[in-house]
Design an enzyme around this catalytic site. Structure first.
Site, mmCIF file in Angstrom:
data_model
loop_
_atom_site.group_PDB
_atom_site.id
_atom_site.type_symbol
_atom_site.label_atom_id
_atom_site.label_comp_id
_atom_site.label_asym_id
_atom_site.label_seq_id
_atom_site.Cartn_x
_atom_site.Cartn_y
_atom_site.Cartn_z
ATOM 1 N N GLU A 206 36.318 38.419 43.980
ATOM 2 C CA GLU A 206 37.455 39.121 44.721
ATOM 3 C C GLU A 206 37.301 40.654 44.445
ATOM 4 O O GLU A 206 38.353 41.191 44.029
ATOM 5 C CB GLU A 206 38.694 38.453 44.311
ATOM 6 C CG GLU A 206 38.949 37.012 44.345
ATOM 7 C CD GLU A 206 39.971 36.487 44.039
ATOM 8 O OE1 GLU A 206 40.888 36.128 44.991
ATOM 9 O OE2 GLU A 206 40.651 36.586 42.941
HETATM 10 C C1 ACM Z 1 38.787 33.125 41.418
HETATM 11 O O1 ACM Z 1 39.622 32.197 41.530
HETATM 12 N N1 ACM Z 1 39.011 34.219 42.066
HETATM 13 C C2 ACM Z 1 37.495 32.859 40.720
#
Ligand code: ACM
Length: 526
Positions: A336
């Site tokens: 992310e």
């Molecule tokens: C995640 O759940 N961002 C690895």
């Protein structure tokens, strides 16, 4: 050299004589007809030995047979068993040269490091393995063979009878983990130990600790002390956070190690880094430290890819962490990174994975790193939700020689709510019922990912909404044992209807252990 301390076996010991003197017809019909106990994970093979039962007596002792180099570790396993049985039975359960409970590491190496054989008959309980780790796995099975109250922490009354059985067992996957997010909310050493205790009962062998995120940096780093002292000061919601000193972390690593869980530390990069950026202005591209963050958004922070200090920082951090990690894996996050342009992301990961590999550890990262240069031995953690982009990254990583650990968010994320009424947890990956968490095959979930590339499974517990270990237990139980079974048991053993019945039998065990588990109504708890 596995026989050094083999106890001399008397032809007939006192206890054995007493048991043999018990006429067969004295066995209660109920005990004789007892069904095979409901084991999780299901062993590779389990045979019932009809008419045989073993009953733990006030005089029962535990003996250890191990070579000199394995003796201390094997004895530790015996001591753990003995300590638990002492608590619940009130018997002394001493370690002795001859005992009716026998733990032996003279097992065949064909069992593998974690495999074991367990035999229960009227004279003895024998756990045989090639290593102390195998003994530990076998002892977790033995604990499940005993009545549930044997797991209690206060003295219970017997009888302590085990149905006769012969088990031969070894794991499907080498990697069987769970992750605790200690960043969004901080968990004390005692809470982490409690989680280790429970995870180890289901033969998990990896404890992934998510040690740094936007909301908190949780590990003392001597070369960058403000990471912990300032970056660790708060948690989600703005309540006081905390961090592990080096001594605390060493204690977690030691405690996990004695329960045969290897700690995998994660420092999430280049995103999920607000706590670090807030602690040191110099790490920011604009030289200005942001405020500490106590919300639950993601994707807004990034280390400064173009600054040299970023890499000296990471080099310092990962070398201190590697030095405190006996396991061979260090996790660098990589998920992310929505505030890092993709070209910068690749540049950053290529440098950072080289730094981690330079510490001598294997690189582990979330599946986004599949798109970057992966040092030999890298492990990519798939957290997708059946979406093509995530699957493509996992497949790409495998073509580069990486192995894949399966943590599909819509099945293995234990912070997802069970249903819409679950009092905490999130639901962005969907609602994850007990059945949904169990009913999938790690080796076939991603089409065209070679089964040989799948290293195993991991169940993460993210803690945005979980501020104490009781809530973690509620989300992890009963789903964590299902993920553990996917990791350990053969695919032919995986069957929801049969599993559901075995799971029902764990309820009384969790009551004995005071586990705050979710009594899912679809399970007939007993
Ligand atoms: C995640 O759940 N961002 C690895």
């Amino acid at each position: 050299m596995k026989r050094l301390l083999r106890p001399r076996r008397p032809l007939i010991g006192l206890m054995t004589a007493a048991l043999l003197a018990t006429p067969l017809f004295a066995l209660s019909p109920a005990a004789a007809a007892a069904p095979a106990p409901a084991l999780i994970p299901k062993p590779v093979s389990q045979q019932t030995l009809a008419g045989e039962t073993f009953t733990l007596q006030s005089s029962t002792a535990v003996s250890v047979v191990a070579s000199a180099d394995e003796r201390a570790a094997a004895t530790k396993v015996a001591e753990q068993l003995s300590a638990q049985l002492r608590r619940s039975t009130g018997f002394a359960v001493p370690l002795a040269n001859t005992g009716a409970i026998r733990l032996s590491t003279d097992g065949a190496s064909s069992l593998g490091a974690e495999g074991y054989q367990l035999r229960v008959d009227r004279t003895a309980v024998t756990v045989t393995a090639a290593t102390p780790e195998g003994l530990f796995r076998g002892v977790t099975t033995l604990r499940q063979l005993l009545p549930a109250k044997a797991d209690a922490s206060t003295t219970q009354s017997g009888p302590w009878t085990i149905a006769g059985t012969a088990i031969s067992d070894s794991p499907r996957y080498a990697y069987r983990g769970t992750m605790l997010d200690v960043s969004r909310h901080f968990f004390s050493v005692a809470e982490v130990k409690r989680y280790i205790d429970l995870a180890s009962l289901y033969k998990l062998n990896k404890l992934h600790l998510h040690l740094a995120d936007d909301q908190g940096w949780r590990l003392q780093i001597d070369s960058w002390p403000r990471l912990a002292t300032y970056g660790g000061s708060l948690e989600v919601g703005g309540t006081p956070g905390g961090y592990y000193t080096k001594a605390d972390f060493a204690e977690i690593v030691r405690y996990a190690g004695e329960r045969y869980l290897t700690v995998i530390p994660e420092i999430d990069t280049p995103g999920h880094t607000n706590a670090a950026l807030a602690s040191y202005a110099d790490l920011n591209c604009n030289g200005v430290a942001p405020a500490l963050y106590t919300g639950t958004n993601v994707g807004f922070s990034s280390l400064c890819v173009g600054k040299a200090v970023t890499y000296s920082f990471l080099s310092d951090v990962f070398s201190e962490i590697a030095a405190q990690t006996p396991g061979d894996i260090v996790h660098l996050g990589g998920d992310e990174a929505h505030s890092t342009p993709h070209a910068d992301y690749v540049t950053f990961l290529n440098k950072t994975s080289t730094i981690v590999a330079g510490t001598g550890k294997r690189v582990m990262g979330w599946h986004e790193i599949g798109d970057t240069a992966l040092p030999a031995g890298s492990i990519v953690q798939y957290w997708g939700t059946d979406d093509t982009a995530s699957r493509d990254l996992a497949r790409l990583a495998a073509t580069k020689g990486a192995t894949v650990v399966m943590s599909p968010a819509n099945r293995a994320y234990l912070d997802m709510k069970y249903n819409k009424d679950t009092p905490y947890g999130l639901s962005w990956a969907g609602l994850v019922s007990v059945e949904k968490a169990y009913n999938w095959n790690p080796s076939t979930l991603i089409p065209n990912l070679p089964a040989s590339a799948v290293a195993g499974v991991e169940a993460p517990v993210w803690s945005e909404t979980l501020d104490d270990i009781d809530k973690v237990e509620f989300m992890a139980f009963p789903r964590l044992p299902g993920i553990a079974e996917l990791g350990w048991s053969q695919p032919s053993a995986l069957n929801w209807t049969a599993y559901k019945d075995r799971l029902a039998g764990q309820g009384s065990r969790w009551d004995a252990l005071s586990v705050n588990f979710y009594r899912a109504p679809e399970i007939a708890w007993r």
